[in-house]
Scaffold this active site. Sequence first.
Site, PDB file in Angstrom:
ATOM      1  N   GLU A   1       1.884  -0.250  -4.787  1.00 30.53           N
ATOM      2  CA  GLU A   1       1.025   0.864  -5.177  1.00 30.53           C
ATOM      3  C   GLU A   1       1.896   2.116  -5.234  1.00 30.53           C
ATOM      4  O   GLU A   1       2.351   2.616  -4.193  1.00 30.53           O
ATOM      5  CB  GLU A   1      -0.117   1.065  -4.171  1.00 30.53           C
ATOM      6  CG  GLU A   1      -1.040   2.192  -4.617  1.00 30.53           C
ATOM      7  CD  GLU A   1      -2.013   2.687  -3.560  1.00 30.53           C
ATOM      8  OE1 GLU A   1      -2.939   3.411  -3.924  1.00 30.53           O
ATOM      9  OE2 GLU A   1      -1.832   2.354  -2.372  1.00 30.53           O
TER      10      GLU A   1
ATOM     11  N   ASP B   1       0.830  -1.214   0.000  1.00 31.88           N
ATOM     12  CA  ASP B   1       0.000   0.000   0.000  1.00 31.88           C
ATOM     13  C   ASP B   1       0.870   1.273   0.000  1.00 31.88           C
ATOM     14  O   ASP B   1       1.826   1.363   0.789  1.00 31.88           O
ATOM     15  CB  ASP B   1      -0.866  -0.044   1.270  1.00 31.88           C
ATOM     16  CG  ASP B   1      -1.931   1.035   1.298  1.00 31.88           C
ATOM     17  OD1 ASP B   1      -2.827   1.003   0.447  1.00 31.88           O
ATOM     18  OD2 ASP B   1      -1.862   1.912   2.191  1.00 31.88           O
TER      19      ASP B   1
HETATM   20  C1  NOJ Z   1      -4.420   3.145  -0.661  1.00 31.53           C
HETATM   21  C2  NOJ Z   1      -5.557   2.195  -0.512  1.00 31.53           C
HETATM   22  O1  NOJ Z   1      -5.870   1.644  -1.756  1.00 31.53           O
HETATM   23  C3  NOJ Z   1      -6.704   2.961   0.095  1.00 31.53           C
HETATM   24  O2  NOJ Z   1      -7.887   2.212   0.117  1.00 31.53           O
HETATM   25  C4  NOJ Z   1      -6.297   3.379   1.490  1.00 31.53           C
HETATM   26  O3  NOJ Z   1      -7.319   4.186   2.041  1.00 31.53           O
HETATM   27  C5  NOJ Z   1      -5.005   4.187   1.469  1.00 31.53           C
HETATM   28  N1  NOJ Z   1      -3.992   3.582   0.647  1.00 31.53           N
HETATM   29  C6  NOJ Z   1      -4.432   4.336   2.856  1.00 31.53           C
HETATM   30  O4  NOJ Z   1      -3.945   3.107   3.315  1.00 31.53           O
END
Ligand code: NOJ
Length: 502
Positions: free
Chosen positions: A249, A195
């Site tokens: 990500e 993430d």
């Molecule tokens: C990206 C995630 O996809 C999202 O759902 C989340 O709220 C944020 N990161 C914070 O962890």
Amino acid sequence: MNASWWQTGTIYQIYPRSFLDTSGNGVGDLRGVINRLEYLEWLGVRAVWLSPIFTSPMADFGYDVADYCDVDPIFGDLGDIDALIAAAHARNIRVLLDWVPNHTSDQHPWFVESRSSLDAARRDWYIWRDQPNNWTAAFSDVPAWTFDEHTNQYYLHNFLPQQPDLNWSNPEVVGAMHNVLRFWLDRGIDGFRADVVHMIGKDPALPDDPPERQGTSGVGWREHPSTHGLLRGIRSVVDSYDDRVLLGEINLDDTARIATYHGQADELHLAFNFLPLKLDWRPEGWRQLIAEVHSVYNAVDAWPTWVLENHDQQRLVTRLGSLERARAAAVLLMSLRGTVVLYAGQEFGLADAKVPAERTVDPGGRDGCRAPIPWEPSPPFGWPTPDAWLPWPPDPQQHNPTTQRDDSTSTLWLYRALLQQRAESSALRSGSTTARVVNDSVLIVDREADGDHCRALINFTGGTVEVPFDDTWTIIIDSCAGETGGDYSGQLEADQAILLRR
Ligand code: NOJ
């Protein structure tokens, strides 16, 4: 090409809360995922990525982790995840977990200890300052710093105040997080979706944002070179196990910047690129993006990813405004060079649920795309109770796997046929890519490898367009009709996309 499973196969994102409930509490769980592995094998996906299943107070629905080495009781327990890994592997499906390295929950024992006193052993595991800088948090206009009265300092949170950022410049944090990875890799997990991993390294000076950035959260652009070294450390942990994958990500709007996070094949294996989620439905924009991804990724010798839906964005049908366009987009998506990541429900054309204000639960306003999956056409839609945690998406009578599995012209069969073609065609799996636009309306994507030649034609308009070719092409997939076999006539109907082979 000597390709890995994560290059040739399609990854399928499951948002566990909404996939399938088996306990009767209206929230999906791990047993629900195990229940539908037969379906996923039939569909033809190679791996599932589970959005966070760890112990969490659920302020951000699992992206606020209170224990990285346990399963939240709402989803099941460690025995359930072991059973899921074994059952998925028996069907040749890999399992990826969503690992949240940038921040924990404020309920995590590390943070509880950190905030307990200025000289707590873990004080420096988080980022504390006497004076905040001017950063803004995501999901709201609130500052990215919250004052802690007990110790008279502010802590940094790029997301909710309940999600304090970890201090990755502290080697103890690095070691603890590596141990989390090992815990799951030892249990047989095939890899991680990491993430907002571009944010873990911070500028030690924590400088103010420039005036033009002020008031926006840094998620889409904040990065620091120290992240690369941290990623090399993370990668070496993952690589000390056989055949695992690290999918990061990288939420930056710039393909060239995203590609730097592959390092010299020693950082991420795969990085999300969210630009396709933000593109208008116009052929020239798509042509440019395809050309850019191709040239950037060839230059660094890395492997791109393609995604059109996830749990943070409007679903494709909602965003593009029609199922026909979403089906055309499916043909485009599955014709591209790189790893495709699908979001559960995308494969049968699910639209966003309309969530009335009194049922809104997400602080980021993302409830619509997170609605529960209807598995059957009538209430309770294959769930034990019709009272799920969010309202059902529109038209579950048609948009459910049971109904669509019986109809070979359905969106579900379209995706299944596309996945099969990708598995069988070396051109689609690994071939070169060229893209061009004709008549300002049709995108043509050519893929070629080892004498195998596939061509996707996507009509971005609501009218009929002539696109004749000199040579003979056979239609293998038609977004309007599903799988088919006829010769291409030289004409595309409104919103039609076809995949041709020669
Ligand atoms: C990206 C995630 O996809 C999202 O759902 C989340 O709220 C944020 N990161 C914070 O962890």
